[in-house]
Design a protein around this motif. Structure first.
Motif, mmCIF file in Angstrom:
data_model
loop_
_atom_site.group_PDB
_atom_site.id
_atom_site.type_symbol
_atom_site.label_atom_id
_atom_site.label_comp_id
_atom_site.label_asym_id
_atom_site.label_seq_id
_atom_site.Cartn_x
_atom_site.Cartn_y
_atom_site.Cartn_z
ATOM 1 N N GLN A 157 -8.958 17.687 62.326
ATOM 2 C CA GLN A 157 -9.393 19.000 62.829
ATOM 3 C C GLN A 157 -8.632 20.133 62.150
ATOM 4 O O GLN A 157 -8.814 21.283 62.491
ATOM 5 C CB GLN A 157 -9.145 19.080 64.337
ATOM 6 C CG GLN A 157 -9.930 18.109 65.159
ATOM 7 C CD GLN A 157 -11.388 18.496 65.350
ATOM 8 O OE1 GLN A 157 -12.268 17.666 65.270
ATOM 9 N NE2 GLN A 157 -11.638 19.764 65.579
ATOM 10 N N GLU A 158 -7.724 19.783 61.214
ATOM 11 C CA GLU A 158 -6.918 20.827 60.580
ATOM 12 C C GLU A 158 -7.471 21.158 59.206
ATOM 13 O O GLU A 158 -7.629 20.268 58.359
ATOM 14 C CB GLU A 158 -5.481 20.332 60.406
ATOM 15 C CG GLU A 158 -4.699 20.260 61.673
ATOM 16 C CD GLU A 158 -3.277 19.834 61.354
ATOM 17 O OE1 GLU A 158 -2.428 20.704 61.232
ATOM 18 O OE2 GLU A 158 -3.055 18.626 61.174
ATOM 19 N N GLU A 159 -7.665 22.440 59.006
ATOM 20 C CA GLU A 159 -8.244 22.911 57.754
ATOM 21 C C GLU A 159 -7.435 22.430 56.541
ATOM 22 O O GLU A 159 -7.981 21.901 55.572
ATOM 23 C CB GLU A 159 -8.250 24.442 57.818
ATOM 24 C CG GLU A 159 -8.929 25.118 56.698
ATOM 25 C CD GLU A 159 -8.920 26.644 56.918
ATOM 26 O OE1 GLU A 159 -8.540 27.106 58.015
ATOM 27 O OE2 GLU A 159 -9.303 27.335 55.981
ATOM 28 N N GLY A 160 -6.092 22.614 56.627
ATOM 29 C CA GLY A 160 -5.238 22.266 55.492
ATOM 30 C C GLY A 160 -5.340 20.777 55.158
ATOM 31 O O GLY A 160 -5.344 20.391 53.984
ATOM 32 N N THR A 235 2.794 28.529 71.957
ATOM 33 C CA THR A 235 2.800 29.107 70.608
ATOM 34 C C THR A 235 3.167 28.111 69.501
ATOM 35 O O THR A 235 2.938 28.380 68.335
ATOM 36 C CB THR A 235 3.779 30.305 70.540
ATOM 37 O OG1 THR A 235 5.066 29.855 70.995
ATOM 38 C CG2 THR A 235 3.293 31.456 71.402
ATOM 39 N N TYR A 236 3.731 26.969 69.884
ATOM 40 C CA TYR A 236 4.158 25.997 68.873
ATOM 41 C C TYR A 236 3.117 24.891 68.661
ATOM 42 O O TYR A 236 3.264 24.052 67.785
ATOM 43 C CB TYR A 236 5.474 25.312 69.323
ATOM 44 C CG TYR A 236 5.397 24.779 70.727
ATOM 45 C CD1 TYR A 236 4.821 23.543 70.996
ATOM 46 C CD2 TYR A 236 5.861 25.534 71.807
ATOM 47 C CE1 TYR A 236 4.700 23.062 72.288
ATOM 48 C CE2 TYR A 236 5.745 25.064 73.101
ATOM 49 C CZ TYR A 236 5.162 23.840 73.333
ATOM 50 O OH TYR A 236 5.037 23.368 74.616
ATOM 51 N N PRO A 410 7.118 23.160 62.685
ATOM 52 C CA PRO A 410 6.125 24.235 62.534
ATOM 53 C C PRO A 410 4.748 23.676 62.215
ATOM 54 O O PRO A 410 4.610 22.865 61.294
ATOM 55 C CB PRO A 410 6.656 25.063 61.354
ATOM 56 C CG PRO A 410 7.882 24.390 60.869
ATOM 57 C CD PRO A 410 8.128 23.138 61.624
ATOM 58 N N ARG A 411 3.750 24.053 62.971
ATOM 59 C CA ARG A 411 2.381 23.581 62.729
ATOM 60 C C ARG A 411 1.549 24.730 62.182
ATOM 61 O O ARG A 411 1.504 25.823 62.773
ATOM 62 C CB ARG A 411 1.727 23.051 64.023
ATOM 63 C CG ARG A 411 2.496 22.002 64.780
ATOM 64 C CD ARG A 411 3.095 20.885 63.930
ATOM 65 N NE ARG A 411 2.132 20.074 63.237
ATOM 66 C CZ ARG A 411 2.199 19.767 61.932
ATOM 67 N NH1 ARG A 411 3.165 20.252 61.166
ATOM 68 N NH2 ARG A 411 1.303 19.006 61.385
ATOM 69 N N GLU A 412 0.883 24.438 61.085
ATOM 70 C CA GLU A 412 0.163 25.462 60.325
ATOM 71 C C GLU A 412 -0.704 26.349 61.237
ATOM 72 O O GLU A 412 -1.454 25.835 62.076
ATOM 73 C CB GLU A 412 -0.742 24.763 59.309
ATOM 74 C CG GLU A 412 -1.085 25.632 58.136
ATOM 75 C CD GLU A 412 -1.995 24.889 57.161
ATOM 76 O OE1 GLU A 412 -2.065 23.651 57.223
ATOM 77 O OE2 GLU A 412 -2.629 25.578 56.356
ATOM 78 N N ASN A 413 -0.556 27.648 61.029
ATOM 79 C CA ASN A 413 -1.378 28.654 61.720
ATOM 80 C C ASN A 413 -1.059 28.859 63.197
ATOM 81 O O ASN A 413 -1.714 29.653 63.853
ATOM 82 C CB ASN A 413 -2.876 28.344 61.601
ATOM 83 C CG ASN A 413 -3.389 28.647 60.220
ATOM 84 O OD1 ASN A 413 -2.862 29.521 59.551
ATOM 85 N ND2 ASN A 413 -4.381 27.903 59.781
#
Ligand code: SAM
Ligand code: SF4
Length: 518
Positions: A157-160, A235-236, A410-413
């Motif tokens: 589900q992640e674009e990257g 937020t994380y 850190p998770r992208e976006n």
């Protein structure tokens, strides 16, 4: 499978390695970029956050399309699962779908005709493991060009991630997201006949598909989804994007599934959701998790658990029902994440340290012996030593008996990934060690209280580390290894604890059931 399908399948089987490399070359050309631009809608964080309550359709008409019935005859599937119970359970559903198509399961990669990686995106190291595995799969594909390889689950589900697979691993045959597992037969068919990689990912909602087949692991404990998705947007966290918006199953569907499991002899169910305490909010029928648990309380199944709870939505009704006992267990997993109100605020958790402690007070008042466990993140961006100390003091104050502890990843976006962070990694690691030492100490201390006591253990089978002994869990989720007969497997039996370790108890099965400490 009819004659025509058989012929088509045979053509698929007969692809030779050279052709397969052609296929790889073809997809690594500019063509696939065009394909990507026109076919694939990447997950969009902004859209996801703007989502509103919308009707969720519930479908009861899942079936294997005619042309895929029997496709799996003489073929095997393998699904590797990473991450949480939700993924484990999704794997059980996909396994059920494969078996309904006639496939047999295998654990041996070289025997498999289809290999799926059901992935987890929660932290970077979970993702790295999957990319490592994708690398290994390339050689299998060279040896067996007809092998179908897929990536599904949260990473899909992640674009990257999707971009990276499309660009760097074009030998993969399909990528599909968490909302699309009911489409496995169609996606598989496309992957078998298409030269392109099949990509099917939704960024927002998903309907609820009932009546999916399931091939459950074992006959003793079962997972039951009560809701999907998460709208909390801590937020994380990547989950609200990878799992979509909160959608609750209808109470009658859940109750029927649990009744059915009880009738089949299952001894324990765990209700699953990313935030089970939000259960029912989207249904607008004035029925929440407390009401659902109250209905399940009446079913003749010895143990009902639920995971995971969010403190913000944990209401008095639920506490009142849990306090009734019976098949309601007074082990509560209640992720706190941090003991500092300032950090909790930046995390977007929507409760303070004081709110959390007040909730614990209420739980303990209703269930004086409740076991509490938690999740904690250390090294959130710019967490100070003083804020970390607040986490340590909260752990002591609540008396958590176990915790899953993580260093912030850190998770992208996600908003937290964009925060500038001054805390060095060495310091984060050192904090994690200090936190773990405290949790271990508290776990050991509570385990020691069991020495000499009799507990009820739901016996799951042989111990993983020693086939001579049996292993199972108490109501409070304490792992017990003990000497006993094989006939105890699948039963709840009394065990006298002879030795406490940090994370488990040793014991021996006894006859008596009097004086049991739950
Ligand atoms: N919904 C649950 C809740 O609100 O507590 C948690 C579900 S999440 C799959 C499991 C745990 O992973 C979280 O409780 C959190 O401690 C941890 N986690 C989530 N995102 C993380 C991140 N970016 N870095 C480190 N740990 C994370
Ligand atoms: Fe992630 Fe849990 Fe927060 Fe949802 S409630 S965003 S799953 S940590």
């Amino acid at each position: 499978m009819n004659e025509q399908q058989r012929k088509e399948m045979d053509q698929v089987r007969q692809r030779d390695p050279e052709n397969n490399l052609e296929r790889i070359k073809e997809k690594s050309s500019d063509d696939f970029m065009k394909y990507f631009e026109t076919t694939y809608q990447p997950p969009n964080m902004r859209d996801a956050q703007r989502r509103r309550k919308q009707d969720v359709d519930v479908h009861y008409d899942f079936h294997i399309p005619e042309e895929m019935q029997g496709v799996g005859e003489d073929r095997k599937y393998l699904i590797r699962t990473y991450g949480c119970q939700m993924n484990e359970h999704d794997t059980e559903v996909m396994a059920g779908i494969f078996e309904a198509m006639g496939y047999e399961s295998t654990n041996v990669a070289t025997e498999a005709d289809v290999i799926l990686l059901n992935t987890c995106a929660i932290r970077e190291n979970a993702e790295n493991k999957v990319f490592g595995e994708i690398g290994h799969l390339k050689s299998l594909k060279r040896e067996n060009p007809d092998l179908i390889l897929g990536v599904c689950g949260c990473m899909a589900q992640e674009e990257g991630v999707v971009n990276r697979i499309l660009k760097k691993h074009p030998f993969m045959d399909m990528i599909f997201g968490t909302h699309n597992i009911h489409k496995v037969p169609e996606l598989l068919k496309e992957a078998m006949f298409s030269k392109e990689m099949v990509v099917d990912v939704w960024s927002k909602e998903g309907d609820i598909i009932e009546n999916l087949p399931r091939s459950r692991k074992g006959k003793i404990k079962a997972w039951v989804n009560v809701m999907y998705g998460c709208d909390k947007f801590c937020t994380y966290c990547i989950v609200p994007y990878t799992r979509g918006k909160e959608r609750s199953r209808l109470p009658e569907d859940i109750i029927q599934e649990v009744r059915h499991l009880a009738a089949q002899g299952y001894k324990e169910v765990t209700l699953l959701g990313q935030n089970v305490n939000a259960y029912g909010k989207d249904l607008d029928i004035g029925y929440g998790l407390g009401d659902l648990m109250d209905d399940l309380h009446k079913i003749d199944i010895p143990r009902v658990r639920f995971t995971t709870s969010h403190p913000r939505d944990f209401d008095d009704r639920l506490i009142e029902v849990l306090a009734k006992g019976g098949n309601m267990l007074d082990h509560i997993h209640l992720p706190v994440q941090s003991g500092s109100s300032d950090v909790l605020k930046i995390m977007g958790r929507k409760y303070s340290r004081e709110d959390y402690l007040e909730l614990v007070r209420k739980i303990r008042e209703a269930m004086p012996n409740a076991t509490l466990t938690t999740d904690i993140i250390v090294g959130f961006p710019n967490e100070t030593e003083a804020q970390f100390q607040e986490t340590l003091s909260l752990v002591e104050e609540v008396g958590f008996e176990a915790a899953y502890t993580f260093i912030f990843s850190p998770r992208e976006n996600t908003p937290a990934a964009k925060m500038r962070d001054k805390v060095p990694m060495d310091e984060k690691k050192e904090r994690l060690q200090r936190l773990n030492a405290l949790i271990n100490k508290q776990s050991k201390e509570t385990m020691e209280l069991y020495e000499g006591e009799i507990v009820h253990v739901l016996v799951e089978g042989e111990s993983k580390n020693n086939a001579e002994v049996l292993a199972g869990y108490t109501k409070r989720n304490k792992l017990v290894n003990f000497v006993g007969p094989d006939s105890a497997i699948g039963q709840i039996v009394p065990v006298k604890i002879t030795k406490a370790k940090t994370w488990s108890l040793d014991g021996e099965m006894v006859e008596t059931t009097t004086g049991v400490k739950e």
